[in-house]
Design an enzyme around this catalytic site. Structure first.
Site, PDB file in Angstrom:
ATOM      1  CD  GLU A  20      -3.182  10.042  18.919  1.00 24.37           C
ATOM      2  OE1 GLU A  20      -2.538   9.907  19.969  1.00 24.37           O
ATOM      3  OE2 GLU A  20      -2.914   9.404  17.876  1.00 24.37           O
ATOM      4  CD  GLU A  51      -4.730  -0.879   6.683  1.00 23.51           C
ATOM      5  OE1 GLU A  51      -3.546  -0.991   7.038  1.00 23.51           O
ATOM      6  OE2 GLU A  51      -5.184   0.150   6.169  1.00 23.51           O
ATOM      7  CB  SER A  98       3.808  -2.964   5.527  1.00 25.83           C
ATOM      8  OG  SER A  98       3.637  -2.212   6.700  1.00 25.83           O
ATOM      9  CD  GLN A 101      -2.575   1.117   2.691  1.00 23.97           C
ATOM     10  OE1 GLN A 101      -3.561   0.394   2.718  1.00 23.97           O
ATOM     11  NE2 GLN A 101      -2.190   1.824   3.747  1.00 23.97           N
ATOM     12  N   GLY A 102       0.590   2.160  -0.925  1.00 22.66           N
ATOM     13  CA  GLY A 102       1.289   3.435  -0.988  1.00 22.66           C
ATOM     14  C   GLY A 102       0.337   4.584  -0.705  1.00 22.66           C
ATOM     15  CE1 TYR A 103      -4.026   3.393  -0.630  1.00 19.51           C
ATOM     16  CE2 TYR A 103      -5.230   3.467   1.427  1.00 19.51           C
ATOM     17  CZ  TYR A 103      -5.142   3.055   0.123  1.00 19.51           C
ATOM     18  OH  TYR A 103      -6.148   2.319  -0.437  1.00 19.51           O
ATOM     19  CB  SER A 104       1.502   7.174   4.979  1.00 22.57           C
ATOM     20  OG  SER A 104       0.399   6.761   5.744  1.00 22.57           O
TER      21      SER A 104
END
Length: 389
Positions: free
Chosen positions: A363, A235, A152, A117-120
């Protein structure tokens, strides 16, 4: 014997008979070992318990999915490779074209293709709509530039399911598209990052003029945000039942550790163990509810954040307690010859320090629960346009 009991018996027999043996230490051999196991599962019809049969899955009902997760955890066999199976696959099944499903799903499930996964991004983690990685369209391709982080399995990935900005810089969630990027394409650079354990569980990715076919976009251009919600919901949902089954076994091992350390005579220790027992049961019931929601509605919904928050705080507290039981031995790492159980509890303690950050910070989960589950007013200091990671 009921049909459910028969299924459990057959699954347990298969997992026992085909168990792949001890995990190799060498990373290359370990990757091949995991891929071989996933291929064994797929070829025998025991892969993808919740996947539709038309894509190679088992198409199990609610009860059998629960049985599958329980038996799989007890068998101590390798888990999935990458993060595609529980996150990208449901998104692809829901939003992908027929050609995309035919091309990508079966290789992913069999382990022939590893997804990450390439999100952040360095400056857009929890505020995901602020991402800066751009995709400029040139005919039938996108030219992608930017950086992703905390990814990851990127070091072993074949495909990166990635969020990019195809709209103007200030378009936030209205200008995001969902691209599948060949991890081996020219311009893709991957650098592993080491964490507290000394291992490299995630990476940073650099994208420099990477050319991605428009046909590898899932959903419409600038329409990637609804897909994000699907991905992240699944997820968190996928983790709920898997973790419940895993920690059922881990808690049993923690009780054994308490016996070995002579601590079970202490009423305070017994009280803590009883509390963990209750919470593992809650975890299992929550996972069952999440699976039931997916089967009924097709989506896990915002309540998946509740399961995620519950799990990550639980696993941190469990490992903290394990170190209390170890006493001075809790300072010894995996490679110290005097470490208890090869330092597994110390490693787990260090590893779970990041649990309340990954897949959406604690949070952010609390904000999601407050606003979307409890119906409380939105936090005025956070961005209006969504928070996913």
């Amino acid at each position: 014997m009921s049909s459910a009991d028969d299924f459990r018996s057959r699954l347990r027999a298969f997992l026992t008979e085909h168990h792949p043996g001890r995990r190799p230490r060498d990373p290359v051999a370990r990757l091949a070992w995991q891929k071989a196991w996933l291929a064994t599962l797929f070829d025998a019809g025991y892969a993808g318990p919740g996947w539709p049969r038309e894509y190679g899955g088992m198409g199990l009902d609610f009860a059998r999915q629960v049985i599958y997760q329980e038996e799989y955890a007890l068998a101590r066999v390798p888990g999935p490779l990458g993060t595609g199976l529980g996150i990208a696959a449901p998104t692809l099944i829901t939003y992908g074209t027929t050609e995309q499903k035919d091309r990508f799903l079966r290789p992913m499930l069999r382990g022939d293709s590893v997804w990450a996964q390439g999100y952040s991004e360095p400056e857009a983690g929890s505020d995901l709509p602020a991402l800066r990685t751009t995709a400029r369209r040139e005919g039938d391709v996108y030219v992608v530039n930017g950086q992703k982080v905390w990814t990851s399995s990127a070091d072993i990935a074949d495909v990166l399911f990635t969020l990019v900005r195809t709209g103007p810089p200030d378009s936030r969630q209205d200008g995001i598209s969902y691209l599948l990027i060949d991890a081996h394409a020219p311009g893709v650079g991957v650098r592993p990052l080491r964490d507290l354990t000394g291992d490299a569980h995630f990476c940073e990715i650099f994208l420099d003029d990477v050319r991605v076919p428009v046909d590898d976009r899932i959903g419409p251009e600038n329409g990637g945000w609804p897909l994000v919600r699907t991905s992240l919901g699944h997820e968190r949902a996928a983790g709920a039942m898997n973790q419940a089954a895993l920690y059922r076994r881990v808690l049993d091992e923690l009780v054994e550790l308490a016996h070995e350390r002579g601590a079970t005579a202490d009423p305070l220790v017994r009280d803590r163990l009883a509390d963990f027992e209750i919470r593992v049961t809650i975890m299992r019931l929550t996972g069952m509810r999440t699976i039931a929601d997916i089967l009924a509605k097709g989506e896990p919904g915002p309540a998946s954040s509740t399961a995620r928050l519950f799990i990550v705080t639980f696993e941190q507290e469990l490992h903290e307690f394990a170190l209390e039981l170890l006493g001075p031995h809790g300072m010894l790492g995996r490679h110290d010859p005097h470490a208890v159980q090869r330092g597994r509890w110390v490693w787990g303690f260090l590893r779970t320090r990041a649990s309340t950050i990954g897949a959406g910070t604690a949070e952010i989960q609390r904000n999601t629960i407050a606003e979307q589950v409890l119906g409380l007013p939105r936090d005025p200091v956070t961005p209006t346009a969504g928070r996913a990671r």
